[in-house]
Design a protein around this motif. Structure first.
Motif, PDB file in Angstrom:
ATOM      1  N   ARG A 157       0.839  -1.192   0.000  1.00 46.49           N
ATOM      2  CA  ARG A 157       0.000   0.000   0.000  1.00 46.49           C
ATOM      3  C   ARG A 157       0.879   1.249   0.000  1.00 46.49           C
ATOM      4  NH1 ARG A 157      -4.464  -0.834   4.520  1.00 46.49           N
ATOM      5  NH2 ARG A 157      -5.403   0.925   3.466  1.00 46.49           N
ATOM      6  N   ALA A 158       0.356   2.302  -0.591  1.00 49.83           N
ATOM      7  CA  ALA A 158       1.068   3.574  -0.638  1.00 49.83           C
ATOM      8  C   ALA A 158       1.346   4.076   0.774  1.00 49.83           C
ATOM      9  CB  ALA A 158       0.235   4.606  -1.399  1.00 49.83           C
ATOM     10  N   GLY A 159       2.447   4.792   0.920  1.00 52.10           N
ATOM     11  CA  GLY A 159       2.793   5.378   2.203  1.00 52.10           C
ATOM     12  C   GLY A 159       3.665   4.483   3.065  1.00 52.10           C
ATOM     13  N   HIS A 160       4.097   3.366   2.523  1.00 45.41           N
ATOM     14  CA  HIS A 160       4.940   2.424   3.247  1.00 45.41           C
ATOM     15  C   HIS A 160       6.176   2.127   2.411  1.00 45.41           C
ATOM     16  CE1 HIS A 160       1.888   1.678   6.278  1.00 45.41           C
ATOM     17  NE2 HIS A 160       1.011   1.682   5.301  1.00 45.41           N
ATOM     18  N   PRO A 161       7.194   1.527   3.016  1.00 46.63           N
ATOM     19  CA  PRO A 161       8.377   1.161   2.235  1.00 46.63           C
ATOM     20  C   PRO A 161       8.007   0.184   1.109  1.00 46.63           C
ATOM     21  CG  PRO A 161       8.768   0.860   4.590  1.00 46.63           C
ATOM     22  CD  PRO A 161       7.313   1.163   4.418  1.00 46.63           C
ATOM     23  N   THR A 162       8.911   0.039   0.161  1.00 47.16           N
ATOM     24  CA  THR A 162       8.678  -0.912  -0.931  1.00 47.16           C
ATOM     25  C   THR A 162       9.096  -2.324  -0.546  1.00 47.16           C
ATOM     26  OG1 THR A 162      10.855  -0.540  -1.877  1.00 47.16           O
ATOM     27  CG2 THR A 162       9.021   0.860  -2.680  1.00 47.16           C
ATOM     28  N   THR A 186      19.363 -10.002   7.561  1.00 43.34           N
ATOM     29  CA  THR A 186      19.393  -8.623   7.098  1.00 43.34           C
ATOM     30  C   THR A 186      19.469  -7.696   8.303  1.00 43.34           C
ATOM     31  OG1 THR A 186      18.135  -6.877   5.966  1.00 43.34           O
ATOM     32  CG2 THR A 186      16.858  -8.675   6.900  1.00 43.34           C
ATOM     33  N   ASP A 187      20.107  -6.563   8.111  1.00 45.09           N
ATOM     34  CA  ASP A 187      20.213  -5.569   9.184  1.00 45.09           C
ATOM     35  C   ASP A 187      18.851  -4.999   9.576  1.00 45.09           C
ATOM     36  OD1 ASP A 187      22.953  -5.904   9.238  1.00 45.09           O
ATOM     37  OD2 ASP A 187      23.364  -4.174   7.956  1.00 45.09           O
ATOM     38  N   ARG A 188      17.860  -5.202   8.763  1.00 45.90           N
ATOM     39  CA  ARG A 188      16.527  -4.670   9.054  1.00 45.90           C
ATOM     40  C   ARG A 188      15.792  -5.482  10.134  1.00 45.90           C
ATOM     41  NH1 ARG A 188      15.472  -0.304   6.630  1.00 45.90           N
ATOM     42  NH2 ARG A 188      16.130   0.134   4.508  1.00 45.90           N
ATOM     43  N   LEU A 189      16.218  -6.710  10.404  1.00 50.45           N
ATOM     44  CA  LEU A 189      15.536  -7.550  11.388  1.00 50.45           C
ATOM     45  C   LEU A 189      15.651  -6.963  12.785  1.00 50.45           C
ATOM     46  CD1 LEU A 189      16.529 -11.163  10.277  1.00 50.45           C
ATOM     47  CD2 LEU A 189      14.291 -10.063  10.072  1.00 50.45           C
ATOM     48  N   VAL A 190      14.541  -6.960  13.506  1.00 52.31           N
ATOM     49  CA  VAL A 190      14.493  -6.502  14.893  1.00 52.31           C
ATOM     50  C   VAL A 190      13.689  -7.532  15.691  1.00 52.31           C
ATOM     51  CG1 VAL A 190      14.731  -4.036  14.368  1.00 52.31           C
ATOM     52  CG2 VAL A 190      12.464  -5.071  14.418  1.00 52.31           C
ATOM     53  N   ALA A 244      12.573  -3.275  10.506  1.00 51.51           N
ATOM     54  CA  ALA A 244      12.457  -1.852  10.808  1.00 51.51           C
ATOM     55  C   ALA A 244      12.804  -1.029   9.578  1.00 51.51           C
ATOM     56  CB  ALA A 244      13.397  -1.490  11.959  1.00 51.51           C
ATOM     57  N   TYR A 245      12.001  -0.023   9.353  1.00 55.50           N
ATOM     58  CA  TYR A 245      12.262   1.006   8.346  1.00 55.50           C
ATOM     59  C   TYR A 245      12.091   2.323   9.079  1.00 55.50           C
ATOM     60  CZ  TYR A 245      12.259  -2.303   4.494  1.00 55.50           C
ATOM     61  OH  TYR A 245      12.578  -3.325   3.638  1.00 55.50           O
ATOM     62  N   GLY A 246      13.199   2.922   9.475  1.00 61.98           N
ATOM     63  CA  GLY A 246      13.136   4.121  10.307  1.00 61.98           C
ATOM     64  C   GLY A 246      12.483   3.756  11.625  1.00 61.98           C
ATOM     65  N   PRO A 247      11.566   4.603  12.106  1.00 67.11           N
ATOM     66  CA  PRO A 247      10.928   4.311  13.392  1.00 67.11           C
ATOM     67  C   PRO A 247       9.806   3.269  13.303  1.00 67.11           C
ATOM     68  CG  PRO A 247      10.081   6.352  12.522  1.00 67.11           C
ATOM     69  CD  PRO A 247      11.176   5.904  11.572  1.00 67.11           C
ATOM     70  N   THR A 260       2.244  -6.603   7.875  1.00 72.49           N
ATOM     71  CA  THR A 260       1.395  -5.690   8.631  1.00 72.49           C
ATOM     72  C   THR A 260       2.279  -4.702   9.374  1.00 72.49           C
ATOM     73  OG1 THR A 260       1.309  -7.188  10.535  1.00 72.49           O
ATOM     74  CG2 THR A 260      -0.502  -7.327   8.947  1.00 72.49           C
ATOM     75  N   ARG A 261       1.736  -3.541   9.628  1.00 74.83           N
ATOM     76  CA  ARG A 261       2.472  -2.547  10.412  1.00 74.83           C
ATOM     77  C   ARG A 261       2.329  -2.909  11.888  1.00 74.83           C
ATOM     78  NH1 ARG A 261       1.774   3.764   9.408  1.00 74.83           N
ATOM     79  NH2 ARG A 261       3.848   4.338  10.070  1.00 74.83           N
TER      80      ARG A 261
END
Length: 163
Positions: free
Chosen positions: A8-13, A28-32, A47-50, A103-104
């Motif tokens: 959906r628009a407004g989220h990372p790709t 990946t470094d993105r894993l939290v 994580a993508y930013g906050p 999901t966010r």
């Protein structure tokens, strides 16, 4: 059908993630690792930013079904996590992989185990069960049957003293 990815628009790709691997193998470094509940499916958080996103592997087109269901519930003003995207048709070395629902992550939310696991939060236990009952009623009134209404499938967040 080949790999298909919808967000959906407004989220990372999410294009920088290793979609050609099962989630259990991602490095990946993105894993939290936020506080999380239990799940019968593989769930990883990125994580993508906050913002944090939950990625859940589901078999047999269940990711698309859950994506549509979450969006419908949201449209009917039932409190649900925000469905952001779905990846289908993934393969690894020519072998099919499960689909992935994105999901966010609901900020400031906690799974019930985190609430029950802290004696200092014992005063929230009864309100937590009341909140779950209210959620089931809201889903029912919106025309949905929640066939797997367990505490494990529920996130709780304090909001002005309520859950």
């Amino acid at each position: 059908m080949g790999f298909r990815f919808t967000t959906r628009a407004g989220h990372p790709t999410f294009v920088d993630l290793p979609w050609e691997q099962p989630l259990t193998e991602w490095d990946t470094d993105r894993l939290v690792a936020p506080v999380r509940g239990i799940s019968r499916h593989v769930v990883r958080f990125v994580a993508y930013g906050p913002d944090l996103y939950a990625l859940k592997e589901l078999p047999d087109r269940l990711a698309e079904k859950e994506y549509r269901l979450l969006r419908e519930l949201d449209e009917r003003l039932v409190p649900v996590v925000e469905a952001v995207g779905v990846a289908t048709g993934r393969t690894a070395a020519g072998e099919p992989l499960d689909d992935v629902l994105i999901t966010r992550h609901l900020r400031y939310s906690l799974p019930y185990r985190a609430l029950f696991g802290q004696a200092s939060l014992a005063a929230l236990w009864d309100p937590m069960l009341d909140a779950l009952a209210q959620l089931i009623v809201r889903a029912h009134l919106a025309g949905f049957f929640w066939g797997d209404c367990s505490l494990s499938n529920t996130l709780f967040r304090r909001d002005a003293g309520a859950l």
